[in-house]
Design a protein around this motif. Structure first.
Motif, PDB file in Angstrom:
ATOM      1  N   UNK A  26       0.815  -1.220   0.000  1.00  0.00           N
ATOM      2  CA  UNK A  26       0.000   0.000   0.000  1.00  0.00           C
ATOM      3  C   UNK A  26       0.846   1.267   0.000  1.00  0.00           C
ATOM      4  N   UNK A  38       1.811   2.617  -3.375  1.00  0.00           N
ATOM      5  CA  UNK A  38       0.759   3.446  -3.989  1.00  0.00           C
ATOM      6  C   UNK A  38       0.743   4.834  -3.350  1.00  0.00           C
ATOM      7  N   UNK A  39       0.838   4.867  -2.015  1.00  0.00           N
ATOM      8  CA  UNK A  39       0.782   6.152  -1.297  1.00  0.00           C
ATOM      9  C   UNK A  39       1.967   7.042  -1.682  1.00  0.00           C
ATOM     10  N   UNK A  87      -0.938  -3.284  -5.065  1.00  0.00           N
ATOM     11  CA  UNK A  87      -1.620  -2.019  -4.755  1.00  0.00           C
ATOM     12  C   UNK A  87      -1.221  -0.913  -5.733  1.00  0.00           C
ATOM     13  N   UNK A 102      -3.231  -1.648  -8.822  1.00  0.00           N
ATOM     14  CA  UNK A 102      -4.646  -1.360  -8.593  1.00  0.00           C
ATOM     15  C   UNK A 102      -4.890   0.155  -8.518  1.00  0.00           C
ATOM     16  N   UNK A 103      -3.941   0.870  -7.905  1.00  0.00           N
ATOM     17  CA  UNK A 103      -4.084   2.333  -7.815  1.00  0.00           C
ATOM     18  C   UNK A 103      -4.036   2.971  -9.203  1.00  0.00           C
ATOM     19  N   UNK A 128      -7.771   2.169 -10.425  1.00  0.00           N
ATOM     20  CA  UNK A 128      -8.963   2.862  -9.886  1.00  0.00           C
ATOM     21  C   UNK A 128      -8.656   4.247  -9.298  1.00  0.00           C
ATOM     22  N   UNK A 129      -7.368   4.646  -9.272  1.00  0.00           N
ATOM     23  CA  UNK A 129      -7.030   6.015  -8.883  1.00  0.00           C
ATOM     24  C   UNK A 129      -7.177   6.963 -10.061  1.00  0.00           C
ATOM     25  N   UNK A 130      -7.335   6.409 -11.242  1.00  0.00           N
ATOM     26  CA  UNK A 130      -7.513   7.206 -12.458  1.00  0.00           C
ATOM     27  C   UNK A 130      -8.980   7.259 -12.834  1.00  0.00           C
ATOM     28  N   UNK A 162      -5.469 -11.315  -8.396  1.00  0.00           N
ATOM     29  CA  UNK A 162      -5.915  -9.947  -8.708  1.00  0.00           C
ATOM     30  C   UNK A 162      -5.832  -9.684 -10.216  1.00  0.00           C
TER      31      UNK A 162
END
Lengths: 320, 320
Positions: free
Chosen positions: B233, B236-237, B261, B264-265, B268-270, B301
């Motif tokens: 995580x 991603x951060x 992560x 995935x970021x 779905x962060x876009x 995933x």
């Protein structure tokens, strides 16, 4: 014959426009030593035949924000936090009994005048949490275009220092990567950096909360824990961590002494190139504000290390 | 007539060379679906008429390092740390009585095989402190060109995955900003990123020690305190903190689940763009190594979120 003269006139004017444009990339700066030093530095940095040539990949410039690109009396982020506190108090009346919320909501001007970046950070941690960085940036973008800055009676987007925007554009045109390196928080800065300064989010370094990634929504959430307070020595350290190069140009201001390590690092962290330090001195109480520092450390270091001190009064033709 | 035919041949060959170069930016990749998906994605991203067009400023790609750009059995940074421990033991014999130093100096191969990134970080904090980041980078640069990687019998600079270098260059040519985002430490990565991958220091994100700025010497010193462990995580951060944009392309690998992560970021962060996730699967024991994950989470995933899985065996014509 008339046509010929017209043509000569036309070509001459056109040529002169070209010259003057080339000769003055910083029209809002007076023609002083400071301006000549800056232009001379940049012209050497991009000239492959100069002993002071700098390859493109090492043309890094860092600018502080508050007091360097915009006024800092009061700090813009404090104004924003106050708005947020007021919003919070609307939905939770008990906050009105607690300090510093009480002082803020009742409009305690003393707090406004004296608040420094430490207090911004503290207030930020209290007010800007459990919000996503994306949402925060959208709110800031909205805020800077609609909020009037006290004393100057202009909205925040209109109080950016014009000479500095010219300098940023001049550097970018000469293939410098220009970074903001601010004591303000990174998400706050990113809400205004593109619109106000033409600087992309990846070129913004700031104080920061810890982020946590919510993989269900894709959001990055600000946690109520400080990740970094980007001031003083830590400003220099964050530049090394994030950029991995000491900037060849660094620009800060007299005010709280928070930029001296950044300027010094650009100077002695660089072993291969000539560097340039610029320190903005707020000495113009007619057009902006006049203030110094308690211990005078920024100006003392400027003197000791031969930095360029910008007198806003004398070096800047226009400020806003 | 002969001359005319020669000319036609010449022009034809020249033209075909042009075509083939344009048609195959990834010559070390086999002509499979994975390759077609990647090229199709990039061609749409740069085509203003495509519904999947992405403006230059948002063309951000992040690559993991270990297992994604180079082999990770063992991790290169572990090899480096072992060398450093040996150096330390030479000047301080008492270290030979302490673990993990004892195991390392006596050449405990089990440690080598099973060490994961957590242990690298722990070892790094013990071995790479009170050194300047500049000196560390110089040592790493030297190290990768002279050190032979076990099992593969090549120096480290020769075990970079050729298909990935082609992919990085292809993206850079199409104006993507390509970042390394590694569990390895940022200074270590910067010692090799430019020479091995063509990636500048400001585009490297990694785990990090705290830095302290020594203003007498201009050096940034690595302190024995972890600043960030860039994995899971937090990877991603850190992308959000440092870049301020979710990458549209993200590339990681099956191995320890540390990249899921980040991938995935990027997905779905876009909110505004079509994105691309690529996951390298180590299934080629003849040319490299074959391994999976205990809980299979990365491949699970990949299946659930429709990521592109690269079979090193089938998708890559050449590996090194």
């Amino acid at each position: 014959m008339l046509i010929k003269i017209k043509w000569i006139l036309f070509v001459t004017v056109f040529f002169m426009m070209g010259i003057s444009e080339q000769a003055d990339p910083l029209p809002s700066w007076n023609n002083t030593n400071t301006k000549r030093n800056i232009i001379n530095y940049v012209e050497n940095a991009v000239n492959e035949k100069s002993p002071y040539y700098i390859p493109e990949e090492d043309r890094i410039a860092t600018f502080d924000n508050d007091g360097t690109l915009v006024p800092e009396k009061p700090l813009i982020q404090i104004l924003f936090s106050i708005e947020k506190v007021k919003e919070m108090a609307e939905s939770d009346k008990s906050l009105l009994e607690k300090q510093p919320f009480k002082a803020i909501v009742t409009g305690d001007n003393e707090y406004l005048k004296t608040a420094n970046e430490d207090e911004v950070i503290s207030l930020t941690l209290k007010t800007l949490t459990n919000i996503s960085e994306r949402q925060l940036r959208e709110e800031v973008k909205d805020f800077v275009f609609k909020t009037t800055y006290p004393h100057l009676n202009k909205t925040i987007d209109k109080i950016v220092y014009k000479p500095q925007i010219e300098l940023i554009k001049y550097l970018q045109k000469n293939k410098f990567k220009v970074y903001i390196c601010s004591g303000g928080t990174v998400d706050f800065m990113r809400g205004m950096s593109k619109e106000l300064y033409g600087i992309d989010s990846e070129n913004v370094i700031g104080s920061s909360n810890k982020y946590s990634y919510n993989e269900a929504t894709g959001e990055m959430i600000l946690e109520p824990e400080l990740n970094s307070y980007n001031d003083g020595r830590e400003k220099a350290a964050n530049i090394a961590l994030i950029i991995g190069k000491a900037p060849v140009i660094s620009v800060g201001n007299v005010g709280a002494g928070g930029d001296i390590y950044m300027l010094r690092y650009s100077q002695n962290g660089n072993k291969n190139y000539k560097t340039l330090q610029v320190l903005i001195n707020h000495d113009d109480d007619k057009r902006e504000f006049k203030y110094g520092e308690k211990n005078n450390i920024s100006l003392n270091w400027a003197d000791k290390y031969k930095w360029n001190v910008v007198s806003m009064k004398n070096d800047w033709k226009e400020i806003f």
